[in-house]
Each structure stands twice: as C-alpha cells, then as structure tokens.
Design a protein around this motif. Structure first.
Motif, PDB file in Angstrom:
ATOM      1  N   GLY A  98      19.462  -6.738   5.357  1.00 36.90           N
ATOM      2  CA  GLY A  98      18.859  -5.709   6.194  1.00 36.90           C
ATOM      3  C   GLY A  98      18.349  -4.505   5.431  1.00 36.90           C
ATOM      4  O   GLY A  98      18.339  -3.388   5.952  1.00 36.90           O
ATOM      5  N   ILE A  99      17.905  -4.721   4.174  1.00 39.31           N
ATOM      6  CA  ILE A  99      17.428  -3.601   3.368  1.00 39.31           C
ATOM      7  C   ILE A  99      15.957  -3.761   2.989  1.00 39.31           C
ATOM      8  O   ILE A  99      15.496  -3.183   2.002  1.00 39.31           O
ATOM      9  CB  ILE A  99      18.290  -3.419   2.097  1.00 39.31           C
ATOM     10  N   THR A 100      15.221  -4.540   3.781  1.00 38.66           N
ATOM     11  CA  THR A 100      13.800  -4.732   3.503  1.00 38.66           C
ATOM     12  C   THR A 100      13.049  -3.405   3.514  1.00 38.66           C
ATOM     13  O   THR A 100      12.127  -3.189   2.712  1.00 38.66           O
ATOM     14  CB  THR A 100      13.185  -5.699   4.523  1.00 38.66           C
ATOM     15  N   ASP A 101      13.451  -2.511   4.419  1.00 44.62           N
ATOM     16  CA  ASP A 101      12.757  -1.232   4.521  1.00 44.62           C
ATOM     17  C   ASP A 101      12.997  -0.331   3.317  1.00 44.62           C
ATOM     18  O   ASP A 101      12.283   0.666   3.121  1.00 44.62           O
ATOM     19  CB  ASP A 101      13.176  -0.509   5.796  1.00 44.62           C
ATOM     20  N   GLN A 102      13.983  -0.669   2.487  1.00 45.48           N
ATOM     21  CA  GLN A 102      14.256   0.120   1.294  1.00 45.48           C
ATOM     22  C   GLN A 102      13.631  -0.479   0.030  1.00 45.48           C
ATOM     23  O   GLN A 102      13.682   0.130  -1.039  1.00 45.48           O
ATOM     24  CB  GLN A 102      15.772   0.244   1.095  1.00 45.48           C
ATOM     25  N   LEU A 103      13.058  -1.666   0.161  1.00 48.38           N
ATOM     26  CA  LEU A 103      12.443  -2.344  -0.975  1.00 48.38           C
ATOM     27  C   LEU A 103      11.140  -1.659  -1.373  1.00 48.38           C
ATOM     28  O   LEU A 103      10.326  -1.300  -0.521  1.00 48.38           O
ATOM     29  CB  LEU A 103      12.168  -3.803  -0.610  1.00 48.38           C
ATOM     30  N   VAL A 104      10.949  -1.465  -2.675  1.00 50.42           N
ATOM     31  CA  VAL A 104       9.697  -0.921  -3.193  1.00 50.42           C
ATOM     32  C   VAL A 104       9.177  -1.855  -4.277  1.00 50.42           C
ATOM     33  O   VAL A 104       9.946  -2.335  -5.125  1.00 50.42           O
ATOM     34  CB  VAL A 104       9.868   0.509  -3.747  1.00 50.42           C
ATOM     35  N   LEU A 105       7.878  -2.127  -4.248  1.00 49.83           N
ATOM     36  CA  LEU A 105       7.243  -3.021  -5.210  1.00 49.83           C
ATOM     37  C   LEU A 105       6.136  -2.277  -5.937  1.00 49.83           C
ATOM     38  O   LEU A 105       5.293  -1.621  -5.309  1.00 49.83           O
ATOM     39  CB  LEU A 105       6.671  -4.255  -4.512  1.00 49.83           C
ATOM     40  N   ALA A 106       6.152  -2.379  -7.262  1.00 51.00           N
ATOM     41  CA  ALA A 106       5.147  -1.695  -8.070  1.00 51.00           C
ATOM     42  C   ALA A 106       3.812  -2.430  -8.002  1.00 51.00           C
ATOM     43  O   ALA A 106       3.751  -3.636  -7.752  1.00 51.00           O
ATOM     44  CB  ALA A 106       5.627  -1.602  -9.517  1.00 51.00           C
ATOM     45  N   ASP A 107       2.767  -1.713  -8.252  1.00 51.33           N
ATOM     46  CA  ASP A 107       1.416  -2.273  -8.283  1.00 51.33           C
ATOM     47  C   ASP A 107       1.318  -3.271  -9.438  1.00 51.33           C
ATOM     48  O   ASP A 107       1.546  -2.925 -10.600  1.00 51.33           O
ATOM     49  CB  ASP A 107       0.411  -1.134  -8.464  1.00 51.33           C
ATOM     50  N   ALA A 108       0.991  -4.519  -9.112  1.00 52.91           N
ATOM     51  CA  ALA A 108       0.935  -5.561 -10.136  1.00 52.91           C
ATOM     52  C   ALA A 108      -0.162  -5.321 -11.163  1.00 52.91           C
ATOM     53  O   ALA A 108      -0.106  -5.859 -12.277  1.00 52.91           O
ATOM     54  CB  ALA A 108       0.726  -6.926  -9.475  1.00 52.91           C
ATOM     55  N   SER A 109      -1.140  -4.495 -10.836  1.00 49.47           N
ATOM     56  CA  SER A 109      -2.248  -4.262 -11.763  1.00 49.47           C
ATOM     57  C   SER A 109      -1.928  -3.214 -12.829  1.00 49.47           C
ATOM     58  O   SER A 109      -2.708  -3.023 -13.772  1.00 49.47           O
ATOM     59  CB  SER A 109      -3.502  -3.829 -10.993  1.00 49.47           C
ATOM     60  N   LEU A 110      -0.801  -2.557 -12.705  1.00 49.97           N
ATOM     61  CA  LEU A 110      -0.444  -1.556 -13.706  1.00 49.97           C
ATOM     62  C   LEU A 110      -0.246  -2.224 -15.066  1.00 49.97           C
ATOM     63  O   LEU A 110       0.410  -3.261 -15.167  1.00 49.97           O
ATOM     64  CB  LEU A 110       0.841  -0.828 -13.298  1.00 49.97           C
ATOM     65  N   PRO A 111      -0.808  -1.651 -16.121  1.00 56.13           N
ATOM     66  CA  PRO A 111      -0.719  -2.281 -17.436  1.00 56.13           C
ATOM     67  C   PRO A 111       0.637  -2.085 -18.108  1.00 56.13           C
ATOM     68  O   PRO A 111       1.344  -1.107 -17.855  1.00 56.13           O
ATOM     69  CB  PRO A 111      -1.823  -1.575 -18.232  1.00 56.13           C
ATOM     70  N   ARG A 112       0.980  -3.071 -18.960  1.00 53.86           N
ATOM     71  CA  ARG A 112       2.117  -2.949 -19.870  1.00 53.86           C
ATOM     72  C   ARG A 112       1.546  -2.676 -21.251  1.00 53.86           C
ATOM     73  O   ARG A 112       0.635  -3.374 -21.702  1.00 53.86           O
ATOM     74  CB  ARG A 112       2.940  -4.227 -19.924  1.00 53.86           C
TER      75      ARG A 112
END
Length: 665
Positions: free
Chosen positions: A249-263
């Motif tokens: 029940g913690i889907t609302d707390q999940l954060v995903l970074a932009d996949a296009s950000l460079p390494r």
C-alpha cells in the motif's frame, strides 16, 4: 537454574537422577521390610482384636486409582504447601504433581470376614506410615552426607532434577514459539516476512533486527528539509518490487527518476574527446549515441566493436575463473574496461575487478557469451536474452494494478528506501517484530530450531519450525556454523569498508555542467570516477536531480561513496577527514574553485559493506547448499547469495517465502 543446566547438558542430569533413583529404591526396600516385620509381630494380637465397625473399612484412606494404576495415597496439603516450588517444576512437573495429588475416591466394600483381616488393614496403614518415616530418615541421611541444607527443599529440588532427567528429548522451553523466525530485517528479510504473511498465509512469524529500527543497512534520514540515504540509494524497478510496493500500500510514495537522465563518467585526457567539466555521458540510445561517445578513442571503439560481435579469444577452461578485468578485456579491450567497466564495478561493488569473479559477480553478462546463435560475442547473446525477457513477461504478465515503469528508470520513495521495511513492520504489527534483538546462538531441538537473543529485556529464546537467516556473512558463519559446517566458509567472503557521505551545496556554487538549466545546475543521475583519474571517491549520486523534495529550495544534494576493496585505509580515517576528502573531490569535479565547503547532512562508515563475489564464491555457495539441505526448515540467504542489488533482495524474499510455505505444508 535447572532449566539452564538442562539446556547446557543432559548427561549430568541423567547421572544425578540415577543417583536419586537408587536412594528412592533403598528407602522403599527398607520400608517394605519394616512393614513385613510389623505385621508378623502383631499378627497374634490381631486374631484376638474385636471386629471393627461396619463402615470403618469403607472410610480407610485407600484410593481408587485410575484404571490400570496402583492405589495412591494423597500427600497432605500442609506438606505440599511447605515444599518450595520452582518455575520449572511448575511447568515440567505439572502432570506428575497432578497424579501425586489426585483426590481419593472412597469405595465402600464388604466388612472383613474376621478380626485378623480388619487388623491387617490397620497394620497396613501403620506399615505405610513406617515406610514413609524410614524413607524420610534415609533421604535425610543421604542429603546430610551430600551437604543438603533442608530436607524438603532438597527433595523438591531433586524431584525437579528427576523430572528433567525423565523428559530427556522433550522440547526445550522457549519464550516464544513461531512457525517461521526471520533473522534480519533488511530488504531480504523484510520482503520474506511480507510475502509469508500476505501471499502464503503463514501468520505465526517473528521478524528480528539487531538495530533499533527495521531495515538492516537500508537507513533513510530526514532533517531540516533534507532527505538522504546512508546505505543503498535507489533501485532499478522490477516486477517483484512493483508487486511488493502495491501489496504494502505504498504506491503513492513511490518515486521514479526520469529514464532519460544521463549517467556520467569523469575522464580527462589520454586521447579522450573534450567534454564540459570532463563529464562523459554513457550511451543510452544505441547505436546512435556511439557516434558522439568520445570517452573511447577510435582504436578503442574498433577493438570493442570487434569483440562485441564475437571476434575474441576463447574463454579459459574451468575450473579457472576469469576476473571481471580479464573477461571484459578479452571481449571489449583494455580501454573499454578502464574507462567504462572499472568505474561501474567501483560504483556497484566498491570492489577490485582483479579479484571479483565474472561468473559470480556479473553472472547475467557472463552468461551472454554462450547464449547467442551467432558466436560467442556479447551482442549475439544479448539478442537472445531480449527474446527470453519478452517470453518471461508474456508467461508472467504483471498485474495491471501494480505500478508501471520504463526501462532505465531508477526508483525510491518520498522519504527514502527505508519506507519499504517500515511498511512491512507496520503490516506485521508490534507482536511480530522485535528490534534491538541480537541473535547469539542457533541450535536444533528435534525437528525445530531454538534461537537465543540478547535483548533490552535480557536473554530471550525463540522456538521455530523454520528459520530464514538473512544476516551478514560473518554473523551467519558464527550462528549457523555448528549446524551447517559449510556456513563457516562464509567468513571468507570479504566485505570492504565504505563510507557514505551526504553533503548539500548552494545552487550558485556549481560550475557549468552538461545539461544544466537556469536554477537547475544538476541534470543527471550522477557521475562515476575511474581509478585511473586519481580521485579518491568512488562516485556521486546527484540525489536532488534524481528525486523530488530531497532538499530545501536553493540547495542541491549529493551522496558520495568512498573506500572499497582498493581503498581499505578509509576504515582508519576519522569521519572529519573523510568529509574533507569528499568535499575536495566534489569541488574538483562539480564546484567552482572558490565555492565554500558543503553542508554535511550525514556520514556513515560501514566497516563491512558489500560482500565481494570473488574467485571461489560459487564453490562456497555450492557447499552451503549441500549442507543446508541436511537441515530442512533452515534457509540461509541474503545479498551474498542472490545478488547485491535491491531488486535481487526483493526477489529473494518473494521466492524464499514460497519455499518456507512448501516446507511448512
């Protein structure tokens, strides 16, 4: 005391019980002889004695015993009250005491035919009294010779010893009894606990943690508007992670970074092309990005291309294990290894690529060499691997209710990674979670296990039908070594020291960096630092660029790792010196020359950080698996066995829960 002694050794208790049995036999024999003599001597008087009243025989203290048992004489209430009781006797001897104090049932019988028979009943009673008296004298004498202080107390104590001796092989007392005990509440242990309860309906479990809070090495901090990690920093989303997040029940707390950000990889000179701040973005869109990827020289690119399609030397025959350096150099060349793979190994394992075994540490990449249809090249193997992944998704489609993600994204939670184990602890409730419990021993009692803990409330024991142990290698080697001899070899698994340092800098203090925007100097995942560049830090995560709300307005937040297998001296440095070194490295790569020192948010020095999958690691695990199979219900695991990535640990918890359920039935 008796309970403790019984747990330590049964031999002395058995010997002591035998000694008391001999004393008891002697007392009974002597009492019986005395009774016979008394009956013989008074027999003549009995013949002339008057006949007792009709009801006297019916009122005699002869009890009707349970079917098949001998008649019992109840002990007086006064004597029972006078005898001291121990907690052990109250529990172990409950049934025996119930038998000894069983209430008499008076049964009327016909009157005796003659006076001798009636007198015989009187004399029988007198004989029994004499027996008890002589037995007491016998016991008192024997106790005096052995230094007994008080007859009743000593008899009671010896009764306890005898009870223990007679219950040899019976269960050892424990403070708690559970179906599954999970030692360690890191990601592996917490996820195993969740899936046992949520998906496998194994409710009677206990999750223990030696630290004051759940999470193991996953430690998230929050202060003054800053949110940072002191252990792992993020994860690559997987179906197992998304499933677990949804179920908790913690889907609302999940954060995903932009996949296009460079390494980025920091590299200066040695034939590499010029890049702003010497930060080279690794290719993400292949093959298009390769045209502008000037971290490698043209000879280096050609060598890597030829190797990728399979123009390589054959692999050495087993049992020789290639190191990561040897494997990558054989496939892609020395330049690719030094500029791309070496910093990657530092960032993932903090390891030494000359010691890490390729087939153990990077087994998915190692497998590509023999997976392709067009030769041993990695490209051919990768094409077939993509087909496998597509088939796996088709066979096991994710639930549409689970969070979705894109390839290349990294994930975390609004308040950090510790959100997940905290959610598991909340799900389980206080009755099924114990923090600040340090496991000090694990033994087997029949088919079950007894774990001993040092706790804030003293020593505690837990009896469990099954045990999932996710503790670090050195701890597991000590706890499980007696049961699983191969587990002692886990002490050979080296975990180097690593420090995590989180620092904040004002936005205006950053130099011009690739991809920067007005008011946003950091645009990227972070940067890795090859050892050839002479910068001591291993790499830095640009936390505030990855995830929202990591720092107050006007700041950027950086998480730097330093130390590792090639920099063991970090363990001997003071925290102040480590912070100074990290700040200097940040200034060299990211900050203006005149920028002030950064604001320290947190530092943690891990003396034993990430387990190193060195040569021989697979042999250790194979031996462990064979030995572990001899003890059904014991499951040893964690990041030394299933992989060091966050997702590997989540998948372990999911899979291990199913195994435990299958064992419990």
């Amino acid at each position: 005391f008796f309970e403790h002694m019984h747990m330590q050794s049964q031999g002395p208790l058995q010997a002591h019980g035998a000694q008391e049995s001999r004393s008891t036999i002697g007392a009974v024999v002597l009492g019986a002889v005395a009774g016979v003599l008394m009956v013989s001597a008074l027999g003549a008087w009995a013949q002339s004695a008057p006949q007792p009243p009709q009801g006297l025989y019916a009122a005699s203290p002869v009890v009707a015993a349970r079917p098949g048992a001998q008649p019992l004489v109840p002990m007086s209430r006064a004597m029972r009250t006078a005898m001291p009781r121990s907690p052990l006797a109250a529990s172990v001897g409950a049934q025996a005491e119930d038998d000894a104090h069983w209430a008499p049932v008076v049964q009327p019988r016909p009157a005796p035919a003659n006076g001798f028979a009636a007198a015989g009943n009187w004399f029988t009673a007198l004989s029994m009294a004499a027996t008890a008296t002589i037995a007491a004298v016998w016991f008192r004498a024997s106790l005096t010779l052995r230094g007994g202080a008080h007859p009743l107390a000593e008899i009671r104590s010896e009764g306890s010893y005898m009870a223990m001796a007679s219950t040899t092989g019976s269960p050892v007392a424990a403070d708690m009894t559970v179906d599954c005990l999970i030692i360690g509440s890191g990601i592996s242990g917490s996820c195993a606990a969740h899936h046992l309860v949520y998906n496998e309906n194994v409710q009677n479990i206990l999750l223990t943690e030696r630290n004051p809070q759940v999470g193991g090495n996953v430690i998230s901090k929050e202060k003054d508007g800053f949110v940072w990690e002191e252990g792992p920093n993020s994860f690559q989303p997987t179906p197992a992670i998304c499933r677990t997040v949804y179920e908790l029940g913690i889907t609302d707390q999940l954060v995903l970074a932009d996949a296009s950000l460079p390494r980025f990889v920091y590299w200066e000179g040695q034939g590499a092309g010029q890049k702003l701040a010497n930060l080279h973005a690794l290719p993400t869109n292949l093959p298009g990005d390769l045209l502008d990827f000037n971290l490698l020289t043209w000879p280096g690119k050609i060598r890597a291309g030829l190797g990728a399609v399979g123009l390589i030397a054959p692999a050495p025959e087993l049992p020789y294990e290639e190191s990561i350096r040897e494997f990558v150099t054989r496939h892609l060349g020395k330049e690719t290894f030094e500029r791309v793979i070496d910093p990657f190994v530092s960032g993932v394992y903090a390891g030494d690529p000359d010691e890490l075994a390729m087939r153990a540490a990077l087994k998915k990449i190692h497998r590509l060499e023999g997976l392709g249809d067009l030769g041993p090249g990695l490209v051919s193997g990768a094409l077939n691997r993509f087909k496998e992944i597509a088939q796996e998704k088709k066979d096991n489609p994710p639930d549409p209710k689970w969070p979705t993600y894109k390839g290349g994204q990294l994930g975390s939670f609004m308040k950090g990674l510790q959100t997940l184990p905290n959610a598991v602890a909340k799900e389980l409730g206080a009755d099924r979670v114990r923090c600040s419990w340090t496991c000090t021993g694990l033994t087997k009692d029949g088919a079950e296990y007894i774990a001993t803990y040092d706790t804030p409330d003293g020593v505690k024991t837990v009896r469990a039908k099954s045990v999932v142990m996710t503790s670090p290698t050195a701890v597991t080697a000590k706890l499980a070594g007696d049961l699983v001899p191969a587990a002692t070899r886990l002490a050979e698994v080296y975990s180097p020291p690593v420090a995590s340092v989180t620092m904040a800098y004002k936005k205006e203090d950053f130099k011009e960096l690739p991809g920067a925007k007005p008011g946003q100097p950091l645009v990227g995942f972070g940067h890795l630092l090859p050892r050839a560049m002479g910068i001591r830090s291993l790499g830095t995560i640009w936390s505030s660029s990855l995830f929202p709300n990591r720092c107050p307005e006007g700041y950027e937040l950086l998480l730097t790792y330093i130390g590792g297998a090639r920099d063991k001296g970090i363990a001997d440095m003071t925290e102040e010196d480590i912070v100074k070194q990290v700040d200097a490295d940040n200034h060299k790569v990211l900050l203006k020359p005149d920028a002030p020192a950064g604001k320290l948010c947190g530092i943690r020095v891990w003396k034993t950080a990430i387990p190193q999958y060195r040569r021989g690691h697979i042999d250790i695990l194979d031996a462990l698996e064979a030995d572990e199979a001899k003890h059904p219900g014991l499951f040893l695991g964690g990041n030394y066995r299933t992989g060091v990535a966050f997702g590997d640990c989540v998948a372990y918890g999911l899979d291990e829960a199913a195994k435990v359920k299958a064992f419990l039935g």
